[in-house]
Design a protein around this motif. Structure first.
Motif, PDB file in Angstrom:
ATOM      1  N   GLY A 247     -27.764   5.919  22.324  1.00  0.00           N
ATOM      2  CA  GLY A 247     -26.530   5.593  22.346  1.00  0.00           C
ATOM      3  C   GLY A 247     -25.936   7.751  21.648  1.00  0.00           C
ATOM      4  N   HIS A 248     -24.804   7.582  22.140  1.00  0.00           N
ATOM      5  CA  HIS A 248     -24.426   8.867  21.728  1.00  0.00           C
ATOM      6  C   HIS A 248     -23.181   9.359  20.867  1.00  0.00           C
ATOM      7  CE1 HIS A 248     -28.017  10.885  23.211  1.00  0.00           C
ATOM      8  NE2 HIS A 248     -27.372   9.772  24.092  1.00  0.00           N
ATOM      9  N   HIS A 249     -22.868  10.136  19.563  1.00  0.00           N
ATOM     10  CA  HIS A 249     -21.312  10.015  18.150  1.00  0.00           C
ATOM     11  C   HIS A 249     -21.370  11.203  19.163  1.00  0.00           C
ATOM     12  CE1 HIS A 249     -18.816  10.150  15.574  1.00  0.00           C
ATOM     13  NE2 HIS A 249     -19.342  11.315  15.144  1.00  0.00           N
ATOM     14  N   GLU A 250     -19.886  11.114  19.251  1.00  0.00           N
ATOM     15  CA  GLU A 250     -19.752  12.392  19.758  1.00  0.00           C
ATOM     16  C   GLU A 250     -18.155  13.092  18.823  1.00  0.00           C
ATOM     17  OE1 GLU A 250     -20.358  14.353  22.517  1.00  0.00           O
ATOM     18  OE2 GLU A 250     -21.493  12.737  23.611  1.00  0.00           O
ATOM     19  N   PRO A 251     -18.701  13.838  18.321  1.00  0.00           N
ATOM     20  CA  PRO A 251     -17.748  14.108  16.404  1.00  0.00           C
ATOM     21  C   PRO A 251     -16.586  15.131  17.174  1.00  0.00           C
ATOM     22  CG  PRO A 251     -20.278  15.207  16.700  1.00  0.00           C
ATOM     23  CD  PRO A 251     -19.826  14.206  17.731  1.00  0.00           C
ATOM     24  N   GLU A 252     -16.378  15.349  18.897  1.00  0.00           N
ATOM     25  CA  GLU A 252     -15.509  16.644  19.325  1.00  0.00           C
ATOM     26  C   GLU A 252     -14.336  15.547  19.233  1.00  0.00           C
ATOM     27  OE1 GLU A 252     -14.623  19.201  18.763  1.00  0.00           O
ATOM     28  OE2 GLU A 252     -16.797  19.555  17.491  1.00  0.00           O
ATOM     29  N   ASN A 253     -14.585  14.204  20.417  1.00  0.00           N
ATOM     30  CA  ASN A 253     -14.464  13.042  21.328  1.00  0.00           C
ATOM     31  C   ASN A 253     -14.817  11.811  20.999  1.00  0.00           C
ATOM     32  OD1 ASN A 253     -12.174  11.435  22.229  1.00  0.00           O
ATOM     33  ND2 ASN A 253     -11.455  13.030  23.647  1.00  0.00           N
ATOM     34  N   VAL A 254     -13.925  10.984  19.342  1.00  0.00           N
ATOM     35  CA  VAL A 254     -15.236  10.168  19.143  1.00  0.00           C
ATOM     36  C   VAL A 254     -14.579   8.555  20.184  1.00  0.00           C
ATOM     37  CG1 VAL A 254     -15.049  10.417  15.983  1.00  0.00           C
ATOM     38  CG2 VAL A 254     -13.478   9.366  17.625  1.00  0.00           C
TER      39      VAL A 254
ATOM     40  N   ARG B 210     -20.532   7.060  23.091  1.00  0.00           N
ATOM     41  CA  ARG B 210     -20.758   5.960  24.531  1.00  0.00           C
ATOM     42  C   ARG B 210     -22.174   4.886  23.920  1.00  0.00           C
ATOM     43  NH1 ARG B 210     -21.989  11.045  25.314  1.00  0.00           N
ATOM     44  NH2 ARG B 210     -23.961  11.444  26.609  1.00  0.00           N
ATOM     45  N   LEU B 211     -23.139   4.365  25.003  1.00  0.00           N
ATOM     46  CA  LEU B 211     -24.153   3.614  24.766  1.00  0.00           C
ATOM     47  C   LEU B 211     -24.633   3.877  25.582  1.00  0.00           C
ATOM     48  CD1 LEU B 211     -23.610  -0.299  23.022  1.00  0.00           C
ATOM     49  CD2 LEU B 211     -24.797   2.010  21.784  1.00  0.00           C
ATOM     50  N   ASP B 212     -25.900   4.285  26.511  1.00  0.00           N
ATOM     51  CA  ASP B 212     -26.417   4.542  27.517  1.00  0.00           C
ATOM     52  C   ASP B 212     -26.636   2.460  27.917  1.00  0.00           C
ATOM     53  OD1 ASP B 212     -25.846   7.591  27.171  1.00  0.00           O
ATOM     54  OD2 ASP B 212     -27.399   7.130  26.368  1.00  0.00           O
ATOM     55  N   LEU B 213     -26.670   2.364  29.049  1.00  0.00           N
ATOM     56  CA  LEU B 213     -26.798   1.286  29.566  1.00  0.00           C
ATOM     57  C   LEU B 213     -27.062   1.981  31.350  1.00  0.00           C
ATOM     58  CD1 LEU B 213     -23.811  -1.114  28.769  1.00  0.00           C
ATOM     59  CD2 LEU B 213     -25.489  -0.673  27.018  1.00  0.00           C
ATOM     60  N   ALA B 214     -28.283   0.547  31.963  1.00  0.00           N
ATOM     61  CA  ALA B 214     -29.124   1.181  32.442  1.00  0.00           C
ATOM     62  C   ALA B 214     -27.278   1.121  33.458  1.00  0.00           C
ATOM     63  CB  ALA B 214     -29.603  -0.028  32.981  1.00  0.00           C
TER      64      ALA B 214
ATOM     65  N   VAL C  80     -25.530   5.458  16.723  1.00  0.00           N
ATOM     66  CA  VAL C  80     -23.923   5.136  17.341  1.00  0.00           C
ATOM     67  C   VAL C  80     -22.769   4.712  16.010  1.00  0.00           C
ATOM     68  CG1 VAL C  80     -24.070   5.076  19.370  1.00  0.00           C
ATOM     69  CG2 VAL C  80     -24.716   3.405  17.641  1.00  0.00           C
ATOM     70  N   GLY C  81     -23.546   5.012  14.540  1.00  0.00           N
ATOM     71  CA  GLY C  81     -22.940   3.941  13.846  1.00  0.00           C
ATOM     72  C   GLY C  81     -22.505   5.814  13.333  1.00  0.00           C
ATOM     73  N   GLN C  82     -22.186   6.543  13.093  1.00  0.00           N
ATOM     74  CA  GLN C  82     -21.520   7.524  12.565  1.00  0.00           C
ATOM     75  C   GLN C  82     -19.926   7.457  12.922  1.00  0.00           C
ATOM     76  OE1 GLN C  82     -23.202  11.674  12.870  1.00  0.00           O
ATOM     77  NE2 GLN C  82     -25.293  11.034  13.149  1.00  0.00           N
ATOM     78  N   ALA C  83     -19.137   7.675  12.060  1.00  0.00           N
ATOM     79  CA  ALA C  83     -17.626   8.090  12.493  1.00  0.00           C
ATOM     80  C   ALA C  83     -16.980   9.240  11.650  1.00  0.00           C
ATOM     81  CB  ALA C  83     -16.773   6.991  11.583  1.00  0.00           C
ATOM     82  N   GLU C  84     -15.912   9.237  12.650  1.00  0.00           N
ATOM     83  CA  GLU C  84     -15.130  10.869  12.496  1.00  0.00           C
ATOM     84  C   GLU C  84     -13.629  10.221  11.881  1.00  0.00           C
ATOM     85  OE1 GLU C  84     -16.240  14.077  11.980  1.00  0.00           O
ATOM     86  OE2 GLU C  84     -17.763  12.984  13.486  1.00  0.00           O
ATOM     87  N   VAL C  85     -13.560  11.175  10.420  1.00  0.00           N
ATOM     88  CA  VAL C  85     -12.356  10.569   9.177  1.00  0.00           C
ATOM     89  C   VAL C  85     -10.540  11.063  10.266  1.00  0.00           C
ATOM     90  CG1 VAL C  85     -11.006   9.819   7.998  1.00  0.00           C
ATOM     91  CG2 VAL C  85     -13.545   9.617   7.639  1.00  0.00           C
ATOM     92  N   ARG C  86     -10.076  11.052  10.388  1.00  0.00           N
ATOM     93  CA  ARG C  86      -8.978  12.387  11.296  1.00  0.00           C
ATOM     94  C   ARG C  86      -7.629  11.626  10.531  1.00  0.00           C
ATOM     95  NH1 ARG C  86     -10.708  13.685  16.661  1.00  0.00           N
ATOM     96  NH2 ARG C  86     -13.396  13.927  15.943  1.00  0.00           N
TER      97      ARG C  86
ATOM     98  N   SER D 212     -24.892  -1.375  12.306  1.00  0.00           N
ATOM     99  CA  SER D 212     -25.427   0.011  13.395  1.00  0.00           C
ATOM    100  C   SER D 212     -25.871   1.034  12.516  1.00  0.00           C
ATOM    101  CB  SER D 212     -24.166   0.549  13.774  1.00  0.00           C
ATOM    102  OG  SER D 212     -22.925   1.119  13.097  1.00  0.00           O
ATOM    103  N   SER D 213     -26.547   2.289  13.246  1.00  0.00           N
ATOM    104  CA  SER D 213     -27.068   3.107  12.820  1.00  0.00           C
ATOM    105  C   SER D 213     -26.383   4.142  12.488  1.00  0.00           C
ATOM    106  CB  SER D 213     -28.736   3.567  13.004  1.00  0.00           C
ATOM    107  OG  SER D 213     -28.251   3.632  15.195  1.00  0.00           O
ATOM    108  N   VAL D 214     -26.610   5.104  11.352  1.00  0.00           N
ATOM    109  CA  VAL D 214     -25.973   6.688  11.320  1.00  0.00           C
ATOM    110  C   VAL D 214     -26.601   7.571  11.268  1.00  0.00           C
ATOM    111  CG1 VAL D 214     -24.791   5.049   9.792  1.00  0.00           C
ATOM    112  CG2 VAL D 214     -26.518   6.295   8.898  1.00  0.00           C
ATOM    113  N   ALA D 215     -27.968   7.576  11.833  1.00  0.00           N
ATOM    114  CA  ALA D 215     -29.057   8.366  12.609  1.00  0.00           C
ATOM    115  C   ALA D 215     -30.140   7.532  12.891  1.00  0.00           C
ATOM    116  CB  ALA D 215     -29.736   8.529  10.156  1.00  0.00           C
ATOM    117  N   ARG D 216     -30.515   8.692  13.286  1.00  0.00           N
ATOM    118  CA  ARG D 216     -31.453   8.389  14.777  1.00  0.00           C
ATOM    119  C   ARG D 216     -32.859   6.853  13.518  1.00  0.00           C
ATOM    120  NH1 ARG D 216     -31.646  10.629  19.507  1.00  0.00           N
ATOM    121  NH2 ARG D 216     -29.849  12.507  19.158  1.00  0.00           N
TER     122      ARG D 216
END
Length: 126
Positions: A8-15, A19-23, A49-55, A77-81
């Protein structure tokens, strides 16, 4: 319970595009709003994917927050790999404790207490 063991990937620019990368393609955070009924307990043992942004307004956004917003009461969820071999060991112990009746936060704390620091966090009513 839903346990998603995927990259998965945390997208800090547009949370909402975290996403999770599924098959069959990515599962984006904003797509969770379309769920008819959210799983009560979700484990996302994927990347960061456990990371978050505060807006503005102190709103917390990210994949974990999206799960909580749609009605999931507990998200792990995980906040780092997390290395795959560590995730397998920790998740095995976590699920064993859940089946034995432990609350999610206690089960995670005990499962992570077996070695090096593991960046998994229990959110919600754990």
């Amino acid at each position: 319970m839903a346990h998603l063991a995927a990259h998965g990937h945390h997208e800090p620019e547009n949370v909402l595009f975290s996403r999770l990368d599924l098959a069959d393609g990515p599962l984006l955070a904003y797509e969770l709003q379309g769920l008819q009924r959210a799983p009560r307990h979700v484990v996302l043992s994927a990347c960061d994917v456990g990371q978050a942004e505060v807006r503005a307004g102190d709103e917390i956004l990210g994949l974990t927050a999206a799960m909580l917003y749609v009605g999931t009461t507990t998200v792990v969820s995980s906040v780092a790999r997390v290395p795959d071999d560590v995730a397998v060991t920790v998740m095995h112990e976590y699920h064993r404790a859940i089946v034995a009746g432990s609350e999610p936060a206690r089960a995670l704390a005990d499962a992570c207490d077996t070695g090096p620091m593991v960046p998994l966090v229990c959110y919600g009513a754990g």
